[in-house]
Design an enzyme around this catalytic site. Structure first.
Site, short mmCIF file in Angstrom:
data_model
loop_
_atom_site.label_atom_id
_atom_site.label_comp_id
_atom_site.label_asym_id
_atom_site.label_seq_id
_atom_site.Cartn_x
_atom_site.Cartn_y
_atom_site.Cartn_z
N LYS A 279 0.84 -1.21 0.00
CA LYS A 279 0.00 0.00 0.00
C LYS A 279 0.87 1.25 0.00
CE LYS A 279 -4.06 -2.03 0.15
NZ LYS A 279 -5.03 -1.88 -0.96
N ARG A 280 2.08 1.12 -0.50
CA ARG A 280 3.03 2.24 -0.63
C ARG A 280 3.28 2.92 0.72
NH1 ARG A 280 2.87 -0.93 -4.34
NH2 ARG A 280 2.61 -0.32 -6.54
N ALA B 56 3.19 6.99 1.08
CA ALA B 56 2.11 7.63 0.29
C ALA B 56 1.15 8.43 1.15
CB ALA B 56 1.36 6.57 -0.50
N LEU C 122 -1.45 9.50 4.33
CA LEU C 122 -2.59 8.94 5.04
C LEU C 122 -3.22 7.80 4.23
CD1 LEU C 122 -4.76 9.32 7.32
CD2 LEU C 122 -5.95 10.81 5.71
N LEU D 170 -6.00 6.53 2.69
CA LEU D 170 -7.25 7.21 2.31
C LEU D 170 -8.47 6.32 2.49
CD1 LEU D 170 -5.86 9.06 -0.85
CD2 LEU D 170 -6.62 10.14 1.29
N GLY E 13 0.86 12.81 4.25
CA GLY E 13 1.32 12.45 5.58
C GLY E 13 2.74 11.88 5.59
N GLU F 81 4.71 14.81 6.04
CA GLU F 81 4.55 15.26 7.44
C GLU F 81 5.45 14.43 8.37
OE1 GLU F 81 0.10 15.07 7.28
OE2 GLU F 81 0.24 17.13 7.98
N GLU G 131 -3.28 16.46 -0.71
CA GLU G 131 -4.47 16.86 0.05
C GLU G 131 -5.27 17.91 -0.72
OE1 GLU G 131 -1.46 16.53 1.26
OE2 GLU G 131 -1.44 15.84 3.32
N ARG H 30 -7.40 16.36 -3.18
CA ARG H 30 -8.33 15.33 -2.67
C ARG H 30 -9.47 15.97 -1.87
NH1 ARG H 30 -5.89 11.95 -5.48
NH2 ARG H 30 -3.87 11.06 -4.95
N GLY I 136 -3.20 17.18 8.13
CA GLY I 136 -3.69 17.00 9.50
C GLY I 136 -2.63 16.42 10.42
#
Ligand code: 1HE
Length: 257
Positions: A24-25, A61, A63, A65, A108, A111, A131, A134, A139
């Protein structure tokens, strides 16, 4: 020590913290962000620095999603606060963290990287804040940390326009302090961590905990805080030993690398 999506390995004084969700990267779900928090809270005393890395072709990658769709406003706020608490442990924990970046460092993932103290990127690295497109917002502390690295105008542009910075542009902009050939980010990050781990612990503590706060203070307060921290750090026996070693010709000189 391993949780489902995080592998922690102790290599002497260095803790290697690796995201292991390559399928999931390395997208970060709730379990993974809590595992990162727990890892940084739980290092044994022998650990003096950490390297943060990701399995597969991409650092992270961002958060996951797939977890976002059912949240209401209150849950969204608590979710963001959970990321803040976890990345606070990375930035203001006990040991300096060196991020080894490659491939996607997005959302993220950026982040997480920006909560680390030093970033080493290989040539495959790219930076983005999807973000903006999207329909969401950062966050995980991004709006606090990323402007301090590259400026608020650059961050806003990335979110407004979906702009992607490649590795060389990213280094020039200030996302990473080191740019290395493809596949070499981890090795360089580990070497840097080993160098950092040799510093006096109080010096590293001051760099992690005092410097960013002093930099945010008005100059007048900053000078006083600096004087206090400087006095505490230089009073440690280890500081006196190190200075004496230099004066007696037993310590390395500063050399151009
Ligand atoms: C994911 C995620 C994810 C991949 N959440 N599942 N982040 C993003 O908007 C970035 C979204 N990801 C991408 O743009 C691309 O996946 C990459 C450029 C990172 C990599 O591309 P690629 O071609 O190597 O991989 P892929 O085929 O897109 O993805 C492989 C699998 O990972 C696929 O699942 P599969 O079951 O179909 O195999 C993808 O769905 C899955 N995957 N990224 C969930 N992010 C604290 S707030 C922070 C807010 C944010 O971080 S928003 C930014 C989110």
């Amino acid at each position: 020590m391993t949780t489902q999506d995080l592998h922690i390995e102790l290599r002497g004084a260095i803790a290697v913290v690796r995201l292991t969700r390559a399928a999931k990267r390395n997208a970060i779900n709730d379990g993974l962000i809590l595992a990162i928090r727990d890892a940084f809270m739980g290092f044994p005393d022998t650990v003096r620095a950490a390297v943060v890395d990701g399995d597969g072709d991409h650092f992270c990658a961002g958060l996951d999603l797939s977890e976002i769709k059912e949240r209401d406003a209150g849950q969204g706020m608590h979710h963001s606060r959970m990321w803040h608490a976890a990345l606070q442990e990375v930035q203001f924990g006990r040991v300096p963290a060196i991020a080894a970046l490659h491939g996607a460092v997005v959302g993220g993932g950026l982040e997480l990287a920006s909560a680390c103290h030093i970033r080493v990127a290989d040539e495959t690295t790219f930076y983005a804040l999807p973000e903006g497109s999207r329909g969401i917002f950062v966050g995980g502390g991004g709006s606090v940390r990323i402007p301090r690295l590259v400026g608020a105008a650059r961050m806003a542009d990335m979110m407004f326009t979906g702009r992607v910075y490649d590795a060389a542009e990213g280094e020039r902009a200030g996302f990473a302090q080191y740019l290395v050939p493809k596949g070499e980010a981890f090795t360089r990050a580990l070497a840097i961590a080993e160098r950092v781990a040799q510093n006096a612990p109080l010096t590293n503590y001051a760099l992690m905990h005092a410097l960013p706060r002093i930099a945010e203070q008005p100059a007048d307060q900053g000078f006083l805080t600096e004087a206090l921290i400087s006095a505490i750090v230089q009073s440690a026996p280890e500081a006196k030993d190190r200075v004496r070693a230099f004066l007696e010709g037993r310590a390395a000189k500063v050399q151009k690398q």
